[in-house]
Design a protein around this motif. Structure first.
Motif, PDB file in Angstrom:
ATOM      1  N   GLU A   1       0.838  -1.350   0.025  1.00 51.95           N
ATOM      2  CA  GLU A   1      -0.043   0.062   0.070  1.00 51.95           C
ATOM      3  C   GLU A   1       0.623   1.158   0.022  1.00 51.95           C
ATOM      4  N   GLU A   2       1.876   1.279   1.006  1.00 58.32           N
ATOM      5  CA  GLU A   2       2.788   2.473   0.879  1.00 58.32           C
ATOM      6  C   GLU A   2       3.378   2.652  -0.635  1.00 58.32           C
ATOM      7  N   CYS A   3       3.860   1.769  -1.267  1.00 56.71           N
ATOM      8  CA  CYS A   3       4.367   1.695  -2.374  1.00 56.71           C
ATOM      9  C   CYS A   3       3.317   2.409  -3.612  1.00 56.71           C
ATOM     10  N   LEU A   4       2.252   1.740  -3.706  1.00 54.06           N
ATOM     11  CA  LEU A   4       1.149   2.170  -4.597  1.00 54.06           C
ATOM     12  C   LEU A   4       0.781   3.556  -4.135  1.00 54.06           C
ATOM     13  N   GLN A   5       0.820   4.036  -2.883  1.00 50.79           N
ATOM     14  CA  GLN A   5       0.374   5.470  -2.803  1.00 50.79           C
ATOM     15  C   GLN A   5       1.597   6.338  -3.274  1.00 50.79           C
ATOM     16  N   ARG A   6       2.838   5.982  -3.112  1.00 47.34           N
ATOM     17  CA  ARG A   6       3.859   7.038  -3.464  1.00 47.34           C
ATOM     18  C   ARG A   6       3.831   6.995  -4.763  1.00 47.34           C
ATOM     19  N   GLN A   7       3.521   5.918  -5.551  1.00 44.46           N
ATOM     20  CA  GLN A   7       3.613   5.820  -7.073  1.00 44.46           C
ATOM     21  C   GLN A   7       2.562   6.872  -7.589  1.00 44.46           C
ATOM     22  N   GLY A   8       1.502   6.971  -7.031  1.00 39.02           N
ATOM     23  CA  GLY A   8       0.125   7.749  -7.414  1.00 39.02           C
ATOM     24  C   GLY A   8       0.583   9.248  -7.037  1.00 39.02           C
ATOM     25  N   LEU A   9       1.616   9.474  -6.111  1.00 41.52           N
ATOM     26  CA  LEU A   9       2.008  10.854  -5.885  1.00 41.52           C
ATOM     27  C   LEU A   9       2.937  11.354  -6.842  1.00 41.52           C
TER      28      LEU A   9
END
Length: 181
Positions: free
Chosen positions: A172-180
């Motif tokens: 989840e942390e990884c995917l959130q960072r990519q989205g930013l």
């Protein structure tokens, strides 16, 4: 803005035929890996399948150097490697340069071996590295009479990589960072 690629390292049938294989952590690993791959695909992040090729069950003619059946994604690139670091494969390095990739998201099999080695080589090569520990799998080991669980090995790898060679993140942390980005 950074451009990412997801490296799926050695998630191949070869491991099913090794003495150290254990199903214990496999359900959690495969669920995490599928969430990561699906999330990256939704974000337009290319997925790279990397296969280890050597002897025995890792030999191309063994029939086991293929993606594990639970994986159904379409790889943007497929690479074979003969050493621990995926970056040693010239075809991968060339492709990363051509695609202007500057961030590698690392997941796969043998947390402390090929995944960790690739993370270290990637950071030394100038990439931003995200290591998704829950989307890596390894097996219990013994050394000098001491038994180490797969979780202890994963924890150790996370400890030595985080802040030095990679940002160790959850899916989840990884995917959130990519989205930013």
């Amino acid at each position: 803005m950074m451009k990412s690629a997801l490296l799926v390292i050695d998630v191949q049938d070869s491991f099913l035929h090794r003495d150290e294989w254990s199903d214990d952590d496999f359900p959690a690993f495969s669920a995490s890996l599928c969430r990561l791959i699906s999330g990256c695909e939704r974000l337009g992040i290319p997925v790279v399948d990397i296969f280890h090729v050597s002897e025995g069950v890792f030999a191309p003619d063994s029939g086991y150097v293929k993606r594990m059946s639970f994986l159904t994604h379409t790889a943007a690139k497929t690479v074979q490697k003969h050493v621990h670091s995926a970056l040693a494969a010239a075809s991968l390095s060339d492709w990363l340069t051509e695609e202007a990739i500057d961030r590698l998201i690392i997941c796969g099999m043998r947390t402390e071996q090929c995944c960790e080695t690739t993370a270290r080589a990637a950071r030394d090569s100038g990439f931003d590295v995200q290591f998704i520990s829950e989307a890596t799998l390894t097996f219990a080991m013994q050394w000098q009479g001491q038994a180490y669980t797969a979780d202890e090995i994963r924890q150790h790898t996370g400890m030595v990589l985080n802040g030095r060679f990679a940002d160790v993140l959850t899916v989840e942390e990884c995917l959130q960072r990519q989205g930013l980005c």
